[in-house]
Design a protein around this motif. Structure first.
Motif, PDB file in Angstrom:
ATOM      1  N   LEU A 208     -37.477  23.261  22.267  1.00 51.96           N
ATOM      2  CA  LEU A 208     -37.483  21.805  22.249  1.00 51.96           C
ATOM      3  C   LEU A 208     -36.409  21.230  23.166  1.00 51.96           C
ATOM      4  O   LEU A 208     -36.613  20.189  23.808  1.00 51.96           O
ATOM      5  CB  LEU A 208     -37.289  21.298  20.814  1.00 51.96           C
ATOM      6  N   TRP A 209     -35.258  21.894  23.255  1.00 51.38           N
ATOM      7  CA  TRP A 209     -34.172  21.417  24.118  1.00 51.38           C
ATOM      8  C   TRP A 209     -34.648  21.230  25.552  1.00 51.38           C
ATOM      9  O   TRP A 209     -34.328  20.229  26.200  1.00 51.38           O
ATOM     10  CB  TRP A 209     -33.012  22.407  24.079  1.00 51.38           C
ATOM     11  N   SER A 210     -35.439  22.180  26.051  1.00 49.31           N
ATOM     12  CA  SER A 210     -35.884  22.096  27.442  1.00 49.31           C
ATOM     13  C   SER A 210     -36.853  20.933  27.671  1.00 49.31           C
ATOM     14  O   SER A 210     -37.105  20.560  28.819  1.00 49.31           O
ATOM     15  CB  SER A 210     -36.541  23.415  27.862  1.00 49.31           C
ATOM     16  N   ARG A 211     -37.382  20.362  26.585  1.00 43.95           N
ATOM     17  CA  ARG A 211     -38.263  19.193  26.710  1.00 43.95           C
ATOM     18  C   ARG A 211     -37.498  17.880  26.552  1.00 43.95           C
ATOM     19  O   ARG A 211     -38.033  16.807  26.833  1.00 43.95           O
ATOM     20  CB  ARG A 211     -39.346  19.228  25.624  1.00 43.95           C
ATOM     21  N   LEU A 212     -36.247  17.958  26.108  1.00 46.00           N
ATOM     22  CA  LEU A 212     -35.511  16.735  25.790  1.00 46.00           C
ATOM     23  C   LEU A 212     -34.291  16.494  26.658  1.00 46.00           C
ATOM     24  O   LEU A 212     -33.965  15.347  26.967  1.00 46.00           O
ATOM     25  CB  LEU A 212     -35.064  16.770  24.315  1.00 46.00           C
ATOM     26  N   SER A 213     -33.587  17.549  27.042  1.00 51.94           N
ATOM     27  CA  SER A 213     -32.295  17.384  27.710  1.00 51.94           C
ATOM     28  C   SER A 213     -32.353  17.736  29.191  1.00 51.94           C
ATOM     29  O   SER A 213     -33.034  18.689  29.589  1.00 51.94           O
ATOM     30  CB  SER A 213     -31.241  18.264  27.026  1.00 51.94           C
ATOM     31  N   VAL A 214     -31.617  16.967  29.990  1.00 48.68           N
ATOM     32  CA  VAL A 214     -31.508  17.276  31.424  1.00 48.68           C
ATOM     33  C   VAL A 214     -30.502  18.390  31.659  1.00 48.68           C
ATOM     34  O   VAL A 214     -30.399  18.901  32.777  1.00 48.68           O
ATOM     35  CB  VAL A 214     -31.100  16.015  32.223  1.00 48.68           C
TER      36      VAL A 214
END
Length: 419
Positions: A208-214
């Motif tokens: 999920l992090w890779s979908r939310l954070s730059v």
């Protein structure tokens, strides 16, 4: 004086299907549904046509149905539903009797979800998305316009995943649990990346992090905060979206449709979208360096201050307290934490409200390179597990019990036909 109890039935007497249906107040088809769910037993008796039912067993089921029917109506005009999933009391909340904050602190989101569904702790639980479901969900999401909201993406992905599952109408517990374990990672896999390559392996929080954070390479403390946020938000009793899910499940909608019902409700600004409002408020305070003028502008515009207070917690929101403690271990979160404290202290001059989980989510998203809508995504993905737990529970109840009666307040009929 207590009303006299009716005499117990003759337990040796056998009832026909018609007699059992009349005693239960249901159609004959429903009697056989009770048999298929293990709530009644039937037997063929020599000399009688069709199945027969033990009178005592039928009467016991009728009494239980009456008690459960009474349990769906609360006082004060509010709906209450008997549940074994979540309890909220004394500024704490519990999943199946265990402190939810302790569960989130010691276990991953996947493990907490399994506990919520089954009452069993399965260390090392991971969710895997089927390639076919991911492919169809990504195609559907990619076809949406760029301005589509997170819940738009998740709702479309849910519907697309349903079309790829020919067994979606199987409402048995094993089938629904199988849906749960594949739908949640499919929703995450369908989301577009946040400026760098998608991650499709490892714990769900990492994906999920890779979908939310730059930020491409998150530190361990940030990932732990995200995973804990998911676990803290997995369920919260009968929130509006959860009630919608139970209504859908009561009508025997499949699990994908029930989740879609929850996603339709969660988009409201008083529910899942509240964290986005708190993120924007927090960002304004960070930009101006002072909460006072920002709070003044909000109040002058007639808006309530997001991220403060909760109707179920007269004191402190335990979810916010747990998440703030983790955020304090992330150095880059310090400015956002100070801004959040400024918001609370500024408003406390007139309204002593504590920070709620929406403000804590805002600190997480603002300090980790995430968009204002990221909190809504976190909320929706997390709560999907809770929705399925409630759908599972509702599938075991009397169907269509979530059918209140309307109190008609229109013109008294009969009225003449309109011109």
């Amino acid at each position: 004086m207590r009303d006299q109890e009716p005499a117990p039935p003759d337990t040796e007497r056998r009832l026909s299907t018609k007699e059992a249906a009349e005693l239960l107040g249901v159609k004959p088809e429903t009697v056989y549904a009770y048999v298929s769910r293990g709530q009644l037993s039937s037997r063929r008796v020599s000399g009688r046509r069709g199945s027969t039912f033990d009178a005592g067993e039928v009467q016991a089921l009728a009494r239980r149905n009456r008690r459960e029917g009474a349990g769906t109506s609360g006082s004060g005009g509010e709906l209450s539903v008997r549940t074994r999933i979540t309890l909220i009391e004394s500024d704490r909340y519990f999943f199946r009797g265990v402190d939810a904050v302790d569960l989130a602190a010691g276990h991953t989101y996947e493990e907490v979800a399994e506990w919520l569904w089954t009452g069993r702790m399965l260390p090392g639980s991971t969710f895997t998305a089927p390639a076919a479901s991911v492919a169809v969900a990504r195609r559907a999401v990619d076809a949406l316009p760029e301005h589509a909201a997170p819940t738009d993406l998740l709702r479309v992905a849910t519907i697309a995943a349903a079309t790829a599952d020919p067994l979606r109408f199987d409402l048995s517990e094993d089938a629904v649990l199988g849906t749960a374990r594949t739908l949640i990672p499919t929703l995450v896999a369908a989301l577009p990346p946040a400026g760098h390559q998608r991650r499709d392996e490892g714990p769900l929080a990492h994906r999920l992090w890779s979908r939310l954070s730059v930020h491409k390479d998150p530190d361990e403390a940030s990932l732990r905060a995200l995973d804990t946020a998911l676990a803290l938000l997995v369920d919260h009793d009968l929130a509006a979206s959860t009630l919608a899910v139970r209504v859908a499940a009561s009508a025997r909608a499949h699990a994908y449709a029930a989740v879609s019902a929850g996603l339709g409700v969660i988009e409201g600004p008083l529910h899942g979208a509240a964290s986005g409002l708190a993120h924007r408020l927090l960002q304004d305070v960070l930009d101006q360096g002072d909460a006072a003028p920002v709070i003044t502008d909000e109040l002058r515009a007639g808006r309530r201050i997001p991220g403060l207070g909760h109707r179920l917690y007269p004191g402190e929101d335990p979810r916010a307290r747990a998440l703030f403690a983790l955020l304090e271990q992330i150095p880059r979160a310090e400015p956002a934490l100070l801004a959040a404290r400024d918001i609370v202290e500024t408003t406390a001059r007139h309204a002593p409200l504590h920070a709620n989980v929406d403000l804590a989510l805002a600190v997480l998203t603002a300090s980790c390179g995430m968009a204002p809508t990221a909190g809504e995504t976190i909320f929706a993905v997390a709560r999907t597990a809770g929705w399925i737990a409630h759908a599972l529970e509702e599938y075991g109840e009397r169907p269509l019990r979530m059918r209140p009666s309307g109190l008609y307040a229109g013109p008294k009929p009969p009225q003449p036909l309109p011109e």
